[in-house]
Design a protein around this motif. Sequence first.
Motif, PDB file in Angstrom:
ATOM      1  N   ALA A  42      38.675 -65.467 -26.126  1.00  0.00           N
ATOM      2  CA  ALA A  42      38.694 -64.204 -25.395  1.00  0.00           C
ATOM      3  C   ALA A  42      39.450 -63.150 -26.173  1.00  0.00           C
ATOM      4  O   ALA A  42      39.116 -61.965 -26.135  1.00  0.00           O
ATOM      5  CB  ALA A  42      39.333 -64.408 -24.023  1.00  0.00           C
ATOM      6  N   GLY A  43      40.509 -63.565 -26.867  1.00  0.00           N
ATOM      7  CA  GLY A  43      41.295 -62.617 -27.643  1.00  0.00           C
ATOM      8  C   GLY A  43      42.250 -61.785 -26.820  1.00  0.00           C
ATOM      9  O   GLY A  43      42.692 -60.721 -27.253  1.00  0.00           O
ATOM     10  N   LEU A  44      42.599 -62.244 -25.622  1.00  0.00           N
ATOM     11  CA  LEU A  44      43.486 -61.472 -24.751  1.00  0.00           C
ATOM     12  C   LEU A  44      44.944 -61.683 -25.139  1.00  0.00           C
ATOM     13  O   LEU A  44      45.378 -62.805 -25.392  1.00  0.00           O
ATOM     14  CB  LEU A  44      43.289 -61.879 -23.292  1.00  0.00           C
ATOM     15  N   VAL A  45      45.687 -60.596 -25.172  1.00  0.00           N
ATOM     16  CA  VAL A  45      47.130 -60.637 -25.363  1.00  0.00           C
ATOM     17  C   VAL A  45      47.758 -60.253 -24.032  1.00  0.00           C
ATOM     18  O   VAL A  45      47.860 -59.084 -23.679  1.00  0.00           O
ATOM     19  CB  VAL A  45      47.592 -59.684 -26.482  1.00  0.00           C
ATOM     20  N   ASN A  46      48.128 -61.266 -23.275  1.00  0.00           N
ATOM     21  CA  ASN A  46      48.634 -61.073 -21.922  1.00  0.00           C
ATOM     22  C   ASN A  46      49.695 -62.133 -21.640  1.00  0.00           C
ATOM     23  O   ASN A  46      49.386 -63.322 -21.641  1.00  0.00           O
ATOM     24  CB  ASN A  46      47.483 -61.203 -20.907  1.00  0.00           C
ATOM     25  N   PRO A  47      50.947 -61.732 -21.420  1.00  0.00           N
ATOM     26  CA  PRO A  47      52.015 -62.717 -21.235  1.00  0.00           C
ATOM     27  C   PRO A  47      52.142 -63.244 -19.804  1.00  0.00           C
ATOM     28  O   PRO A  47      53.007 -64.070 -19.545  1.00  0.00           O
ATOM     29  CB  PRO A  47      53.269 -61.934 -21.621  1.00  0.00           C
ATOM     30  N   ILE A  48      51.284 -62.761 -18.906  1.00  0.00           N
ATOM     31  CA  ILE A  48      51.350 -63.191 -17.507  1.00  0.00           C
ATOM     32  C   ILE A  48      50.259 -64.216 -17.227  1.00  0.00           C
ATOM     33  O   ILE A  48      49.077 -63.968 -17.492  1.00  0.00           O
ATOM     34  CB  ILE A  48      51.169 -62.004 -16.533  1.00  0.00           C
ATOM     35  N   VAL A  49      50.650 -65.379 -16.703  1.00  0.00           N
ATOM     36  CA  VAL A  49      49.665 -66.335 -16.196  1.00  0.00           C
ATOM     37  C   VAL A  49      49.252 -65.819 -14.824  1.00  0.00           C
ATOM     38  O   VAL A  49      49.975 -65.982 -13.840  1.00  0.00           O
ATOM     39  CB  VAL A  49      50.260 -67.752 -16.095  1.00  0.00           C
ATOM     40  N   LEU A  50      48.100 -65.165 -14.753  1.00  0.00           N
ATOM     41  CA  LEU A  50      47.728 -64.398 -13.563  1.00  0.00           C
ATOM     42  C   LEU A  50      47.522 -65.278 -12.332  1.00  0.00           C
ATOM     43  O   LEU A  50      47.818 -64.862 -11.213  1.00  0.00           O
ATOM     44  CB  LEU A  50      46.472 -63.575 -13.851  1.00  0.00           C
ATOM     45  N   LYS A  51      47.025 -66.479 -12.537  1.00  0.00           N
ATOM     46  CA  LYS A  51      46.752 -67.343 -11.393  1.00  0.00           C
ATOM     47  C   LYS A  51      48.029 -67.715 -10.651  1.00  0.00           C
ATOM     48  O   LYS A  51      48.049 -67.832  -9.428  1.00  0.00           O
ATOM     49  CB  LYS A  51      46.030 -68.609 -11.864  1.00  0.00           C
ATOM     50  N   ARG A  52      49.123 -67.884 -11.406  1.00  0.00           N
ATOM     51  CA  ARG A  52      50.390 -68.322 -10.794  1.00  0.00           C
ATOM     52  C   ARG A  52      51.469 -67.251 -10.846  1.00  0.00           C
ATOM     53  O   ARG A  52      52.579 -67.457 -10.355  1.00  0.00           O
ATOM     54  CB  ARG A  52      50.896 -69.587 -11.501  1.00  0.00           C
ATOM     55  N   LEU A  53      51.176 -66.113 -11.471  1.00  0.00           N
ATOM     56  CA  LEU A  53      52.132 -65.017 -11.639  1.00  0.00           C
ATOM     57  C   LEU A  53      53.451 -65.513 -12.239  1.00  0.00           C
ATOM     58  O   LEU A  53      54.537 -65.315 -11.690  1.00  0.00           O
ATOM     59  CB  LEU A  53      52.388 -64.295 -10.302  1.00  0.00           C
ATOM     60  N   ALA A 126      36.394 -56.977  -3.959  1.00  0.00           N
ATOM     61  CA  ALA A 126      37.858 -57.018  -4.047  1.00  0.00           C
ATOM     62  C   ALA A 126      38.463 -56.333  -2.821  1.00  0.00           C
ATOM     63  O   ALA A 126      39.093 -55.276  -2.924  1.00  0.00           O
ATOM     64  CB  ALA A 126      38.337 -56.353  -5.326  1.00  0.00           C
ATOM     65  N   PRO A 127      38.306 -56.933  -1.626  1.00  0.00           N
ATOM     66  CA  PRO A 127      38.768 -56.280  -0.383  1.00  0.00           C
ATOM     67  C   PRO A 127      40.289 -56.126  -0.305  1.00  0.00           C
ATOM     68  O   PRO A 127      40.780 -55.277   0.445  1.00  0.00           O
ATOM     69  CB  PRO A 127      38.246 -57.208   0.710  1.00  0.00           C
ATOM     70  N   PHE A 128      41.037 -56.937  -1.058  1.00  0.00           N
ATOM     71  CA  PHE A 128      42.499 -56.842  -1.011  1.00  0.00           C
ATOM     72  C   PHE A 128      43.063 -56.056  -2.199  1.00  0.00           C
ATOM     73  O   PHE A 128      44.282 -56.038  -2.413  1.00  0.00           O
ATOM     74  CB  PHE A 128      43.106 -58.250  -0.983  1.00  0.00           C
ATOM     75  N   GLY A 129      42.181 -55.419  -2.956  1.00  0.00           N
ATOM     76  CA  GLY A 129      42.624 -54.636  -4.097  1.00  0.00           C
ATOM     77  C   GLY A 129      42.890 -55.490  -5.320  1.00  0.00           C
ATOM     78  O   GLY A 129      42.494 -56.660  -5.398  1.00  0.00           O
ATOM     79  N   MET A 130      43.577 -54.901  -6.277  1.00  0.00           N
ATOM     80  CA  MET A 130      43.843 -55.588  -7.544  1.00  0.00           C
ATOM     81  C   MET A 130      45.136 -55.078  -8.163  1.00  0.00           C
ATOM     82  O   MET A 130      45.547 -53.949  -7.935  1.00  0.00           O
ATOM     83  CB  MET A 130      42.660 -55.412  -8.506  1.00  0.00           C
ATOM     84  N   GLY A 131      45.778 -55.947  -8.946  1.00  0.00           N
ATOM     85  CA  GLY A 131      46.980 -55.564  -9.669  1.00  0.00           C
ATOM     86  C   GLY A 131      46.633 -55.238 -11.106  1.00  0.00           C
ATOM     87  O   GLY A 131      45.883 -55.962 -11.757  1.00  0.00           O
ATOM     88  N   GLN A 132      47.196 -54.146 -11.612  1.00  0.00           N
ATOM     89  CA  GLN A 132      46.889 -53.690 -12.967  1.00  0.00           C
ATOM     90  C   GLN A 132      48.029 -54.041 -13.923  1.00  0.00           C
ATOM     91  O   GLN A 132      49.194 -53.748 -13.647  1.00  0.00           O
ATOM     92  CB  GLN A 132      46.672 -52.177 -12.975  1.00  0.00           C
ATOM     93  N   THR A 133      47.683 -54.657 -15.032  1.00  0.00           N
ATOM     94  CA  THR A 133      48.700 -55.017 -16.024  1.00  0.00           C
ATOM     95  C   THR A 133      49.060 -53.817 -16.904  1.00  0.00           C
ATOM     96  O   THR A 133      48.334 -52.826 -16.971  1.00  0.00           O
ATOM     97  CB  THR A 133      48.221 -56.163 -16.928  1.00  0.00           C
ATOM     98  N   LYS A 134      50.180 -53.955 -17.618  1.00  0.00           N
ATOM     99  CA  LYS A 134      50.626 -52.979 -18.610  1.00  0.00           C
ATOM    100  C   LYS A 134      50.913 -53.703 -19.923  1.00  0.00           C
ATOM    101  O   LYS A 134      51.216 -54.893 -19.924  1.00  0.00           O
ATOM    102  CB  LYS A 134      51.909 -52.274 -18.145  1.00  0.00           C
ATOM    103  N   ASN A 135      50.815 -52.979 -21.026  1.00  0.00           N
ATOM    104  CA  ASN A 135      51.141 -53.535 -22.348  1.00  0.00           C
ATOM    105  C   ASN A 135      50.347 -54.806 -22.648  1.00  0.00           C
ATOM    106  O   ASN A 135      50.874 -55.771 -23.205  1.00  0.00           O
ATOM    107  CB  ASN A 135      52.642 -53.817 -22.459  1.00  0.00           C
ATOM    108  N   THR A 136      49.082 -54.791 -22.291  1.00  0.00           N
ATOM    109  CA  THR A 136      48.191 -55.894 -22.619  1.00  0.00           C
ATOM    110  C   THR A 136      47.116 -55.386 -23.588  1.00  0.00           C
ATOM    111  O   THR A 136      46.820 -54.189 -23.633  1.00  0.00           O
ATOM    112  CB  THR A 136      47.540 -56.509 -21.373  1.00  0.00           C
ATOM    113  N   TYR A 137      46.538 -56.327 -24.341  1.00  0.00           N
ATOM    114  CA  TYR A 137      45.627 -55.945 -25.423  1.00  0.00           C
ATOM    115  C   TYR A 137      44.439 -56.898 -25.483  1.00  0.00           C
ATOM    116  O   TYR A 137      44.491 -58.015 -24.972  1.00  0.00           O
ATOM    117  CB  TYR A 137      46.355 -55.990 -26.780  1.00  0.00           C
ATOM    118  N   TRP A 138      43.399 -56.418 -26.166  1.00  0.00           N
ATOM    119  CA  TRP A 138      42.269 -57.279 -26.517  1.00  0.00           C
ATOM    120  C   TRP A 138      42.096 -57.225 -28.022  1.00  0.00           C
ATOM    121  O   TRP A 138      41.997 -56.150 -28.618  1.00  0.00           O
ATOM    122  CB  TRP A 138      40.972 -56.818 -25.851  1.00  0.00           C
TER     123      TRP A 138
END
Length: 329
Positions: A42-53, A126-138
């Motif tokens: 995927a090539g994602l640079v994301n330090p948050i494990v989104l499923k478990r926060l 997405a009836p409950f909305g969504m959280g937006q990350t910061k400082n993430t890259y592809w």
Amino acid sequence: MHFKIIGQGIAGTVLSMQMEMKGIAHQVFNEPTLSSSSKVAAGLVNPIVLKRLRLVHEAAFFYEGLSDFYLSWEKKLGTPFFHSISIEHIFQSQAEQNAWLEKSANPAFSPFMGPVLQNAYMNVNAPFGMGQTKNTYWLDTTAMIEAYRHYLIKKGMYHDEVYAVASPHEKSSTIWCTGHLMQQQNIRENIFSPTKGELLIIKSDELQLQSILHGGIFILPLGHNLYKVGSTYAWDNLNDTPSQKGRDTLEAELQKIYRGNYKTVDHLAGVRPNIRDRKPIIGKWDDDYIFNGLGSRGVLLAPRLAHLFLDFLIMKKPLPEAYDVQRFT
């Protein structure tokens, strides 16, 4: 001392880049047709494990200098491959939204977790909305690896073969960066726990995403109405051949969050070199060296791990025990 890097996936590429920056003589040996998870990463640079926060282990350490490293090589190679992009994580319940708000107020998480957004996409569920990350890259891994391969070829540092006989007058050390194929070499124990991952490339005129959408799977915009959709995890049939089961799983997950029209234009598969304890393996192995097992977060881990590895290789500094392959011996 001269070094031979075997394999030019994400691990071998980033390690070679770091060696080039430090002026360490080396050659890269690679067989492009061999199995490689980098082909479908995927090539994602994301330090948050989104499923478990939760944060990736030592996230702040791995972020240090990361964007400067990739951007400097992007400029040097004249190829765009490192892109700043947010991830919009779809909440499955009000409780998930509340958890996001709570975690984003934590100083450890706040650099990476942004606001809660209302769903602005017509065909996204997405009836409950969504959280937006910061400082993430592809990071476009294919573009980076191919551009760097051409760079190595021009400098006479690349060989389209894995097993090359060294000159009798050449004193060289081998560094294995061959992912899960390392199991076929001199790994003596059951260190690897590889997983097969599959993804789709779809085309949709309706999605119009500017961010990566995440909800069980990810939908990553590639431009020109193309999107990468992934990914699956399987522990059997460990090969690069896409399966009908993988495609069915991805399409079922996609339909949970996207109700619009799309066309599948490609279906890819690869094998991740995951390690039994979920951490990379670097250091001395028998008479050779190993820089391997970066897993699904390779683009995040590779630059700093390569720095640690070269401090060990050249300066003889001890490796952190968590990443040293000797923990398995």
